[in-house]
Design a protein around this motif. Structure first.
Motif, PDB file in Angstrom:
ATOM      1  N   PRO A 116      14.085  18.343  -4.044  1.00  0.00           N
ATOM      2  CA  PRO A 116      14.435  17.680  -5.303  1.00  0.00           C
ATOM      3  C   PRO A 116      15.933  17.469  -5.497  1.00  0.00           C
ATOM      4  N   GLN A 117      16.745  18.099  -4.655  1.00  0.00           N
ATOM      5  CA  GLN A 117      18.191  17.889  -4.766  1.00  0.00           C
ATOM      6  C   GLN A 117      18.649  16.717  -3.899  1.00  0.00           C
ATOM      7  N   LEU A 118      17.886  16.464  -2.830  1.00  0.00           N
ATOM      8  CA  LEU A 118      18.326  15.412  -1.900  1.00  0.00           C
ATOM      9  C   LEU A 118      18.100  14.012  -2.461  1.00  0.00           C
ATOM     10  N   VAL A 119      17.094  13.882  -3.314  1.00  0.00           N
ATOM     11  CA  VAL A 119      16.848  12.582  -3.964  1.00  0.00           C
ATOM     12  C   VAL A 119      16.629  12.786  -5.455  1.00  0.00           C
ATOM     13  N   GLY A 120      17.105  11.847  -6.232  1.00  0.00           N
ATOM     14  CA  GLY A 120      16.962  11.939  -7.685  1.00  0.00           C
ATOM     15  C   GLY A 120      16.780  10.550  -8.284  1.00  0.00           C
ATOM     16  N   GLU A 121      17.196  10.431  -9.520  1.00  0.00           N
ATOM     17  CA  GLU A 121      17.025   9.157 -10.242  1.00  0.00           C
ATOM     18  C   GLU A 121      17.665   7.996  -9.464  1.00  0.00           C
ATOM     19  N   GLY A 122      16.932   6.918  -9.348  1.00  0.00           N
ATOM     20  CA  GLY A 122      17.476   5.738  -8.658  1.00  0.00           C
ATOM     21  C   GLY A 122      17.245   5.771  -7.153  1.00  0.00           C
ATOM     22  N   ASP A 123      16.661   6.863  -6.652  1.00  0.00           N
ATOM     23  CA  ASP A 123      16.396   6.995  -5.219  1.00  0.00           C
ATOM     24  C   ASP A 123      14.911   6.787  -4.937  1.00  0.00           C
ATOM     25  N   ALA A 124      14.613   6.661  -3.642  1.00  0.00           N
ATOM     26  CA  ALA A 124      13.208   6.528  -3.243  1.00  0.00           C
ATOM     27  C   ALA A 124      12.904   7.567  -2.177  1.00  0.00           C
ATOM     28  N   VAL A 125      11.726   8.173  -2.289  1.00  0.00           N
ATOM     29  CA  VAL A 125      11.310   9.113  -1.247  1.00  0.00           C
ATOM     30  C   VAL A 125       9.933   8.684  -0.751  1.00  0.00           C
ATOM     31  N   LEU A 126       9.824   8.585   0.570  1.00  0.00           N
ATOM     32  CA  LEU A 126       8.587   8.127   1.186  1.00  0.00           C
ATOM     33  C   LEU A 126       7.971   9.317   1.911  1.00  0.00           C
ATOM     34  N   THR A 127       6.723   9.615   1.579  1.00  0.00           N
ATOM     35  CA  THR A 127       6.134  10.864   2.062  1.00  0.00           C
ATOM     36  C   THR A 127       4.737  10.626   2.623  1.00  0.00           C
ATOM     37  N   ASP A 128       4.448  11.215   3.780  1.00  0.00           N
ATOM     38  CA  ASP A 128       3.139  11.060   4.422  1.00  0.00           C
ATOM     39  C   ASP A 128       2.056  11.670   3.529  1.00  0.00           C
ATOM     40  N   GLU A 129       0.920  11.016   3.462  1.00  0.00           N
ATOM     41  CA  GLU A 129      -0.134  11.488   2.539  1.00  0.00           C
ATOM     42  C   GLU A 129      -0.658  12.875   2.918  1.00  0.00           C
ATOM     43  N   LEU A 130      -0.475  13.295   4.172  1.00  0.00           N
ATOM     44  CA  LEU A 130      -0.986  14.613   4.566  1.00  0.00           C
ATOM     45  C   LEU A 130       0.093  15.686   4.629  1.00  0.00           C
ATOM     46  N   ASN A 131       1.242  15.419   4.038  1.00  0.00           N
ATOM     47  CA  ASN A 131       2.300  16.434   4.051  1.00  0.00           C
ATOM     48  C   ASN A 131       1.865  17.713   3.336  1.00  0.00           C
ATOM     49  N   HIS A 132       2.499  18.800   3.730  1.00  0.00           N
ATOM     50  CA  HIS A 132       2.161  20.128   3.206  1.00  0.00           C
ATOM     51  C   HIS A 132       2.403  20.242   1.692  1.00  0.00           C
ATOM     52  N   GLY A 133       1.641  21.136   1.062  1.00  0.00           N
ATOM     53  CA  GLY A 133       1.729  21.331  -0.382  1.00  0.00           C
ATOM     54  C   GLY A 133       3.127  21.694  -0.873  1.00  0.00           C
ATOM     55  N   SER A 134       3.916  22.371  -0.058  1.00  0.00           N
ATOM     56  CA  SER A 134       5.267  22.738  -0.506  1.00  0.00           C
ATOM     57  C   SER A 134       6.164  21.506  -0.597  1.00  0.00           C
ATOM     58  N   ILE A 135       5.873  20.494   0.224  1.00  0.00           N
ATOM     59  CA  ILE A 135       6.615  19.227   0.119  1.00  0.00           C
ATOM     60  C   ILE A 135       6.164  18.510  -1.158  1.00  0.00           C
ATOM     61  N   ILE A 136       4.859  18.513  -1.359  1.00  0.00           N
ATOM     62  CA  ILE A 136       4.321  17.845  -2.555  1.00  0.00           C
ATOM     63  C   ILE A 136       4.933  18.476  -3.807  1.00  0.00           C
ATOM     64  N   ASP A 137       4.954  19.797  -3.845  1.00  0.00           N
ATOM     65  CA  ASP A 137       5.507  20.465  -5.027  1.00  0.00           C
ATOM     66  C   ASP A 137       7.007  20.207  -5.161  1.00  0.00           C
ATOM     67  N   GLY A 138       7.730  20.237  -4.037  1.00  0.00           N
ATOM     68  CA  GLY A 138       9.167  19.954  -4.078  1.00  0.00           C
ATOM     69  C   GLY A 138       9.428  18.570  -4.640  1.00  0.00           C
ATOM     70  N   LEU A 139       8.617  17.607  -4.208  1.00  0.00           N
ATOM     71  CA  LEU A 139       8.845  16.232  -4.650  1.00  0.00           C
ATOM     72  C   LEU A 139       8.402  16.002  -6.093  1.00  0.00           C
ATOM     73  N   ARG A 140       7.544  16.890  -6.586  1.00  0.00           N
ATOM     74  CA  ARG A 140       7.175  16.775  -8.011  1.00  0.00           C
ATOM     75  C   ARG A 140       8.375  17.077  -8.901  1.00  0.00           C
ATOM     76  N   LEU A 141       9.359  17.754  -8.346  1.00  0.00           N
ATOM     77  CA  LEU A 141      10.532  18.142  -9.149  1.00  0.00           C
ATOM     78  C   LEU A 141      11.640  17.094  -9.127  1.00  0.00           C
ATOM     79  N   THR A 142      11.422  15.997  -8.419  1.00  0.00           N
ATOM     80  CA  THR A 142      12.487  14.998  -8.361  1.00  0.00           C
ATOM     81  C   THR A 142      12.167  13.794  -9.248  1.00  0.00           C
ATOM     82  N   LYS A 143      13.241  13.134  -9.710  1.00  0.00           N
ATOM     83  CA  LYS A 143      13.036  11.922 -10.524  1.00  0.00           C
ATOM     84  C   LYS A 143      13.031  10.688  -9.628  1.00  0.00           C
ATOM     85  N   ALA A 144      13.167  10.899  -8.319  1.00  0.00           N
ATOM     86  CA  ALA A 144      13.151   9.746  -7.394  1.00  0.00           C
ATOM     87  C   ALA A 144      11.774   9.085  -7.424  1.00  0.00           C
ATOM     88  N   LYS A 145      11.758   7.801  -7.083  1.00  0.00           N
ATOM     89  CA  LYS A 145      10.468   7.098  -7.024  1.00  0.00           C
ATOM     90  C   LYS A 145       9.763   7.527  -5.744  1.00  0.00           C
TER      91      LYS A 145
END
Ligand SMILES: Cc1ncc(COP(=O)(O)O)c(C=O)c1O
Length: 394
Positions: A119-148
């Motif tokens: 959540p620190q590497l990307v924030g508002e105005g950024d985009a993060v592209l993530t594989d649908e089968l990524n691990h739950g810790s990635i999913i949770d980490g990305l829930r904390l970012t304002k990036a699209k």
């Protein structure tokens, strides 16, 4: 109506039980080993992440004991205050050398690395592209970012490219691609060279979670070495809790990444640092990997033998490319029954069922161990054959 403040605890647990979604924990009565004592029974373990059997290696145990004597049981604080020990710094230097990277940072766990850094590497105005089968810790980490967030279909490069084009068209400030290196449910690999090439085309950052690749791929150095793209991965994230046999998360990359990460990851800044024994054992694990290449070799030999024999018996082993070999069964009930019967036959292999995988993709997920002998493997194979026939899975 008077509220029952904690009534939901029982109700929701019961709902899990009714749907058979509750975890039933098995208990190890001794060390994690290829043949371990589990609930009074000596079983062949085919579901541990202790790929290289290092958790019991004498050098790791010795290092942990010595560190307790020299540095005590705990670190006393978070790293940023008074819990930064020379052992942590020595470990980070060793990780960087091992990974052939400029710098590295050790986290308390891999989960903490993903949840704290992403959540620190990307924030508002950024985009993060993530594989649908990524691990739950990635999913949770990305829930904390304002990036699209754009979730691209599993390992689908065309899908990834179109998400990159969209992020580019929308003038995202930063773009980051996040992928597991080895996908833990199927044992397949991320197409890292293609992902890195696409990232380069679009000026995107690459973040690989190599939790199941470290100690396994690339002679143990992970997916970057395996595909010869070490320098193209901006963030290599991993864990010491699996093949390295200890516990703790890591990131490796540039010094700039590490300076950024430890100043900004809240999980690193606001949580106590690893005990000295843990850091020392992690260092010993890296040392063993460098000096004893036979563990990785044996892991792959065992994997090849097991996969070939299982497929020869008629089991569907999916499309794994690694020591994770799923035994595809379809129905959840069949996977659970098979795991139970295998345990009775002396093989500990866990079922993976919905909601961890799709409803019709239940499986027994086996994970190979370098410490299993040919006799152990033959015994496990005989049990699979017996139970597979009994349950009409083959
Ligand atoms: C792909 C992946 N990433 C991260 C983690 C978390 O690692 P750790 O056990 O160090 O918290 C796991 C562990 O289950 C994992 O499989």
């Amino acid at each position: 109506m008077k509220r029952d403040p904690c009534g939901f605890l029982k109700a929701e647990y019961q709902e899990l039980v009714d749907k058979s979604f509750n975890w039933q924990l098995r208990t190890l009565e001794g060390p994690s080993a290829p043949r371990a004592k589990v609930e009074g029974r000596k079983v062949i373990v085919l579901c541990s992440n202790n790929y290289l059997n290092l958790s019991n290696h004498p050098k790791l145990k010795e290092a942990a004991k010595k560190a307790v004597d020299s540095h005590g049981a705990g670190s006393g604080s978070v790293r940023a205050i008074a819990g930064n020990m020379d052992l942590h710094l020595q470990l980070e230097k060793k990780i960087a050398e091992f990974k052939h990277r400029e710098a590295a940072l050790y986290y308390q766990t891999g989960f903490a690395a993903n949840a704290g850094l992403l959540p620190q590497l990307v924030g508002e105005g950024d985009a993060v592209l993530t594989d649908e089968l990524n691990h739950g810790s990635i999913i949770d980490g990305l829930r904390l970012t304002k990036a699209k967030r754009a979730i691209y279909p599993h390992n689908d490069l065309a899908g990834l490219e179109s998400a990159l084009k969209q992020a580019d068209a929308e003038k995202a400030r930063r773009i980051m691609i996040v992928s597991d290196g080895v996908f833990s449910m199927d044992g397949d690999l991320a197409r890292a060279p293609d992902i890195c090439r696409l990232a380069e085309d679009f000026g995107a950052m690459t973040y690989f979670d190599d939790a199941h690749g470290e100690g396994v791929l690339g002679g143990g150095r992970g997916i970057g070495t395996h595909f010869n793209v070490e320098g193209k991965i901006h963030v290599e994230m991993g864990t010491f809790s699996k093949a390295f046999g200890v516990v703790g998360g890591l990131i490796a990359g540039s010094q700039g990444l590490v300076n950024f990460a430890y100043n900004k990851s809240r999980t690193w800044l606001l949580s106590g640092s690893a005990p000295p024994a843990t850091a020392a054992a992690c260092m010993a694990a890296l040392d063993v990997l460098e000096k004893e290449p036979e563990h990785v070799k044996r892991l792959w030999e065992n994997t090849a033998y097991f996969k070939k024999e299982m497929q020869g018996m008629g089991f569907d082993c999916g499309h794994s490319e690694t020591p994770i070999t799923p035994v595809m069964l379809g129905e959840s009930a069949l996977a659970k029954k098979m795991s139970e019967r295998m345990f009775q036959e002396g093989v500990f292999a866990l079922p993976i069922v919905f909601p961890m995988v799709a409803k019709d993709k239940a499986r027994i997920r086996t994970i190979m161990n370098a410490g299993l002998t040919k006799d152990d493997l033959n015994e496990a194979l005989r049990a699979f054959e017996k139970v597979g026939k009994e349950l009409k899975a083959i």
